[in-house]
Enzyme design. Sequence first.
Site, short mmCIF file in Angstrom:
data_model
loop_
_atom_site.label_atom_id
_atom_site.label_comp_id
_atom_site.label_asym_id
_atom_site.label_seq_id
_atom_site.Cartn_x
_atom_site.Cartn_y
_atom_site.Cartn_z
N HIS A 129 -10.85 102.06 11.16
CA HIS A 129 -9.40 102.22 11.36
C HIS A 129 -9.16 103.66 11.85
O HIS A 129 -9.92 104.56 11.49
CB HIS A 129 -8.72 101.98 10.01
CG HIS A 129 -7.23 101.93 10.06
ND1 HIS A 129 -6.45 103.05 10.08
CD2 HIS A 129 -6.37 100.88 10.04
CE1 HIS A 129 -5.18 102.70 10.08
NE2 HIS A 129 -5.09 101.38 10.06
N ASP A 206 -13.67 103.19 3.12
CA ASP A 206 -12.25 102.89 3.29
C ASP A 206 -12.03 101.48 2.75
O ASP A 206 -12.38 100.49 3.39
CB ASP A 206 -11.91 102.99 4.79
CG ASP A 206 -10.52 102.48 5.13
OD1 ASP A 206 -9.86 101.90 4.25
OD2 ASP A 206 -10.11 102.66 6.29
N GLN A 209 -8.53 97.38 2.83
CA GLN A 209 -8.44 95.91 2.92
C GLN A 209 -9.37 95.23 1.92
O GLN A 209 -9.54 94.00 1.98
CB GLN A 209 -8.79 95.44 4.34
CG GLN A 209 -7.89 95.99 5.42
CD GLN A 209 -6.44 95.52 5.30
OE1 GLN A 209 -6.13 94.55 4.60
NE2 GLN A 209 -5.54 96.19 5.98
N LYS A 232 -0.62 97.75 -0.13
CA LYS A 232 -1.38 96.59 0.37
C LYS A 232 -1.88 95.73 -0.78
O LYS A 232 -2.67 94.81 -0.59
CB LYS A 232 -2.56 97.05 1.23
CG LYS A 232 -2.13 97.76 2.52
CD LYS A 232 -3.34 98.09 3.36
CE LYS A 232 -3.06 99.10 4.45
NZ LYS A 232 -2.29 98.57 5.57
N CYS A 372 -4.50 99.67 14.87
CA CYS A 372 -5.12 100.99 14.62
C CYS A 372 -6.64 100.94 14.76
O CYS A 372 -7.36 101.63 14.05
CB CYS A 372 -4.72 101.55 13.25
SG CYS A 372 -2.99 101.89 13.10
C1 LIG Z 1 -8.84 99.45 6.92
C2 LIG Z 1 -7.62 100.32 6.83
N1 LIG Z 1 -7.78 101.63 6.61
C3 LIG Z 1 -6.73 102.45 6.50
C4 LIG Z 1 -5.46 101.98 6.63
C5 LIG Z 1 -4.32 102.94 6.50
O1 LIG Z 1 -3.54 102.63 5.39
P1 LIG Z 1 -2.21 103.43 5.11
O2 LIG Z 1 -1.32 103.17 6.28
O3 LIG Z 1 -1.67 102.84 3.85
O4 LIG Z 1 -2.58 104.84 4.99
C6 LIG Z 1 -5.24 100.64 6.88
C7 LIG Z 1 -3.86 100.12 7.08
O5 LIG Z 1 -3.59 99.26 7.87
C8 LIG Z 1 -6.36 99.78 6.98
O6 LIG Z 1 -6.21 98.48 7.21
#
Ligand SMILES: Cc1ncc(COP(=O)(O)O)c(C=O)c1O
Length: 414
Positions: A129, A206, A209, A232, A372
């Site tokens: 991401h 990370d 998800q 989430k 993203c």
């Molecule tokens: C895999 C992953 N990492 C990071 C993020 C970023 O999350 P946040 O917008 O809550 O910082 C997301 C959000 O879509 C994501 O799906």
Amino acid sequence: MSSQDLESLDVEGIRQQFPILQREFDGQQVVYLDNAATTQTPDPVVDAMSDYYRQYNANVHRGIHHLSQEASIAYEEAHDRVAEFINADGREEVIFTKNTTESENLLAYSWGLNELEPGDEIVLTEMEHHASLVTWQQIGKRTGADVKYIRIDDSGRLDMDHARDLITDDTEIVSAVHVSNTLGTVNPVGELTDLAHEHGALSFIDGAQAVPNRPVDVEEIGADFYAFSGHKMAGPTGIGVLYGKQELLEDMEPYLYGGGMIRKVTFEESTWGELPWKFEPGTPPIAEAVGLHAAVDWLEDIGMDRIRAHEQELAAYAYDRLDAEGDVEIYGPEAGSDRGGLVSFNLEGVHAHDLTSILNDHTVAVRAGDHCTQPLHDKLGVPASTRASFYVYNTREEVDKLVAALDDARQLFA
Ligand SMILES: Cc1ncc(COP(=O)(O)O)c(C=O)c1O
């Protein structure tokens, strides 16, 4: 858990706790399939936050009065509950941030800027991401460290032979997404962490998800750092988590400075307080921490195994139904494999944004874009995709509505 236990999930009962799912637009009930972006918030979480504001709203850090004492205890206990949820050793290893993105930046600024130098390597995956990809890219530029990417194969999985080639004694950190928010791939994060450790590197996972949708045990994975977001996982916006091993966090410099994180301040010098407060300056997200605590309770009452099973079942159903249409290209591992609860796809001849707009006419909420993960979409050879992502309150009937609405798009665009 037996299959009967998994089947006994009371989805209708769960849905009753989400008034938002009863909303209608143009006489059609909302079908919310945008859960990878943000999940809906059940009544018990909203009630816990409302109770905080109605009954014990005060600033934390142990003020002398009753209300501050209560708020401080609730804020501290939220750290304990999250630590227990992911099997961290204690509250010292759980830092509350704003979201996953801020957790990644905290690590990159606090550890990366201080530790990395020219010749060092940061190893990512091609499915990261932007929250981690852009952050490490910038830290690489500022420190002179090189950023390398583990390839994905045609099935949307990591090429682990390439990972073994790429992770060397020059690697300082391996940063990998646990479950891809675009492909649904579940990465072997334990194996990647072992590879990092074999070469004296750290691992950052990370879990944005993963934590909402499956049991996660940071000790079992062995990760040095792990991040996720409250919004989430049936919790509120405005709160995220950075887990870190205590001895590593002890050695790291704070990333933000201010009140609440210090031990002693003079006109010349300051020293830092205990973990995790050292990384949480200023007034923290108190109501959000109360909400996150309630969300963790709510998720565990249902059972993370059951949530994973329900989502996998729905994702497999959606995959098969979309695949059977014949003119839908689906990205990521096939149905039936261990997959996150989402499906990204394109309908032949229709741009993802147009399709998503038509789905919205049917009150089906999905997301269009690069999610993203722009470099990953470049690699897939498409500018955008449509993503349907599921949570514990979604049903097969909702997937059917999504598939049925594709016909309108064909008639308009094909
Ligand atoms: C895999 C992953 N990492 C990071 C993020 C970023 O999350 P946040 O917008 O809550 O910082 C997301 C959000 O879509 C994501 O799906």
